[in-house]
Design an enzyme around this catalytic site. Structure first.
Site, PDB file in Angstrom:
ATOM      1  N   ASP A  45       3.215   8.149  -8.078  1.00  0.00           N
ATOM      2  CA  ASP A  45       3.707   8.612  -9.525  1.00  0.00           C
ATOM      3  C   ASP A  45       5.324   8.204  -9.597  1.00  0.00           C
ATOM      4  O   ASP A  45       6.129   8.059  -8.641  1.00  0.00           O
ATOM      5  CB  ASP A  45       3.675   9.869  -9.755  1.00  0.00           C
ATOM      6  CG  ASP A  45       2.046  10.288 -10.003  1.00  0.00           C
ATOM      7  OD1 ASP A  45       1.226   9.281 -10.329  1.00  0.00           O
ATOM      8  OD2 ASP A  45       1.805  11.565  -9.562  1.00  0.00           O
ATOM      9  N   TYR A  73       2.762  13.288   3.794  1.00  0.00           N
ATOM     10  CA  TYR A  73       3.636  13.481   2.817  1.00  0.00           C
ATOM     11  C   TYR A  73       4.744  14.437   3.116  1.00  0.00           C
ATOM     12  O   TYR A  73       4.377  15.508   3.900  1.00  0.00           O
ATOM     13  CB  TYR A  73       3.024  14.006   1.235  1.00  0.00           C
ATOM     14  CG  TYR A  73       2.082  12.927   0.771  1.00  0.00           C
ATOM     15  CD1 TYR A  73       2.333  11.954  -0.208  1.00  0.00           C
ATOM     16  CD2 TYR A  73       0.722  13.000   1.021  1.00  0.00           C
ATOM     17  CE1 TYR A  73       1.591  10.856  -0.647  1.00  0.00           C
ATOM     18  CE2 TYR A  73      -0.357  11.897   0.529  1.00  0.00           C
ATOM     19  CZ  TYR A  73       0.361  11.205  -0.287  1.00  0.00           C
ATOM     20  OH  TYR A  73      -0.788  10.264  -1.055  1.00  0.00           O
ATOM     21  N   TYR A 176      -4.895  15.339  -3.811  1.00  0.00           N
ATOM     22  CA  TYR A 176      -3.949  15.333  -5.021  1.00  0.00           C
ATOM     23  C   TYR A 176      -2.701  16.579  -4.480  1.00  0.00           C
ATOM     24  O   TYR A 176      -2.958  17.665  -4.693  1.00  0.00           O
ATOM     25  CB  TYR A 176      -4.488  15.748  -6.385  1.00  0.00           C
ATOM     26  CG  TYR A 176      -5.076  14.521  -6.949  1.00  0.00           C
ATOM     27  CD1 TYR A 176      -4.583  13.507  -7.451  1.00  0.00           C
ATOM     28  CD2 TYR A 176      -6.423  14.573  -6.590  1.00  0.00           C
ATOM     29  CE1 TYR A 176      -5.309  12.611  -8.028  1.00  0.00           C
ATOM     30  CE2 TYR A 176      -7.208  13.412  -7.060  1.00  0.00           C
ATOM     31  CZ  TYR A 176      -6.437  12.522  -7.829  1.00  0.00           C
ATOM     32  OH  TYR A 176      -7.140  11.282  -8.234  1.00  0.00           O
ATOM     33  N   LEU A 197       8.345  14.502  -3.913  1.00  0.00           N
ATOM     34  CA  LEU A 197       7.370  14.019  -3.173  1.00  0.00           C
ATOM     35  C   LEU A 197       7.655  12.675  -2.523  1.00  0.00           C
ATOM     36  O   LEU A 197       8.290  11.726  -3.190  1.00  0.00           O
ATOM     37  CB  LEU A 197       6.195  13.830  -4.021  1.00  0.00           C
ATOM     38  CG  LEU A 197       4.957  13.503  -3.288  1.00  0.00           C
ATOM     39  CD1 LEU A 197       4.521  14.363  -2.425  1.00  0.00           C
ATOM     40  CD2 LEU A 197       3.821  13.241  -4.400  1.00  0.00           C
TER      41      LEU A 197
END
Length: 309
Positions: A45, A73, A176, A197
């Protein structure tokens, strides 16, 4: 003037910056290198930064196997609030006091390690009838989503400072992170959403080999000024095709068997104990030639073959 690099096959690990889409980043790389055949795997994103594998030439055939690999992440969550997009770009829907202590935090995080079920966010790229869910969400349309089984291998607290919580997360495909953070917030009783993120790893690709768009442009300037060989420069930047498949076990074939394999034939492997997919190489140089699936009775079946240029 930009690079002109026809017939380049391999992977570039782009360090995507915040605020741009994955497609924008891809088009910038294509512009710099003048590559016609290129694509990325694993959408990030605009909010997210970090590893975005860019595949060139024949490596695009194998990008789906990288998409199916594990990810890592670094995420920062804002506690005490919930938004309609589960990130800082959304509207605040709810505010709650932060009342938990460290012991309660640790107990909640235990519930999110290992195999868990997750319902994908409406603000995700998951498609319904060919249309990404986020397009429905922007119109106020809610689509029923099925729970997915995911695996969170590591969920580690890096820092907790009042209303901000930083976590290091290693997880399976299909996870997610925004949904994970929102679910953690709900169990903590205070809500939460993502404010930062960064993807640190895809499969076993090293974060230390990532390059930003600014770095690529600077390298182009050096290339022009110093007259460094174009091939030498490309070899330094582009990783081999099978570097994106390093998470798969390897089966090496002798030249005769390799030739049959490249013709699409099943190959018998004595004492084969592996399952799933394998990376197939040829001869003493272990040249990568394709991906195979373990079939019955010790055979491997070709799934995706490298072009025999």
């Amino acid at each position: 003037m930009y690079f002109s690099c026809p017939n380049v096959n391999g992977v570039l690990l782009l360090d995507k910056s915040k605020g741009v889409s994955s497609n924008y980043a891809l088009q910038e790389v294509r512009r710099i290198f003048n590559f016609s055949k290129a694509g990325y795997t694993g959408t990030l994103d605009p909010l997210a930064t970090g590893m975005l594998p860019i595949c060139f030439g024949s490596s695009t055939k194998f990008s789906r196997y990288l998409l199916d690999s594990d990810k890592r992440y670094l995420v920062t969550a804002k506690l005490g609030k919930r938004t309609d997009t589960s990130d800082c770009y959304g509207k605040i829907l709810k505010e709650s006091p932060i009342l938990f202590n460290r012991e309660q935090l640790n107990n909640v995080l235990k519930n999110f390690r290992g195999n868990i079920s997750q319902v994908p966010s409406m603000f995700s790229a998951l498609k319904h009838q060919g249309i990404p869910l986020y397009k429905y969400a922007r119109k106020g349309i809610i689509i029923q989503r099925k729970e997915r089984l995911i695996n969170v291998y590591k969920l580690k607290v890096i820092k907790w400072d009042n209303d901000e919580l930083e976590l290091d997360i290693s997880c399976s495909k299909g996870t997610y992170i925004r949904t994970l953070i929102e679910d953690i917030g709900e169990q903590l009783g205070c809500s939460a959403y993502v404010i930062a993120l960064r993807r640190l790893q895809v499969a076993k690709c090293s974060l230390y080999k990532m390059l930003t768009l600014d770095q690529l442009n600077k390298l182009f300037s050096i290339f022009i000024k110093t007259g460094i060989s174009l091939k030498e420069l490309i070899d330094q930047l582009i990783l081999p095709i099978d570097s994106q498949l390093s998470h798969l076990p390897v089966v090496n074939l002798l030249p005769l068997s390799a030739r049959r394999f490249k013709q699409g034939q099943l190959i018998f492997i004595n004492k084969l104990t592996l399952n799933g997919l394998v990376r197939v190489t040829e001869g003493t140089l272990h040249k990568f030639i394709g991906i195979a699936k373990i079939a019955h009775n010790g055979y491997i079946a070709p799934q995706c073959l490298l072009n025999n240029d």
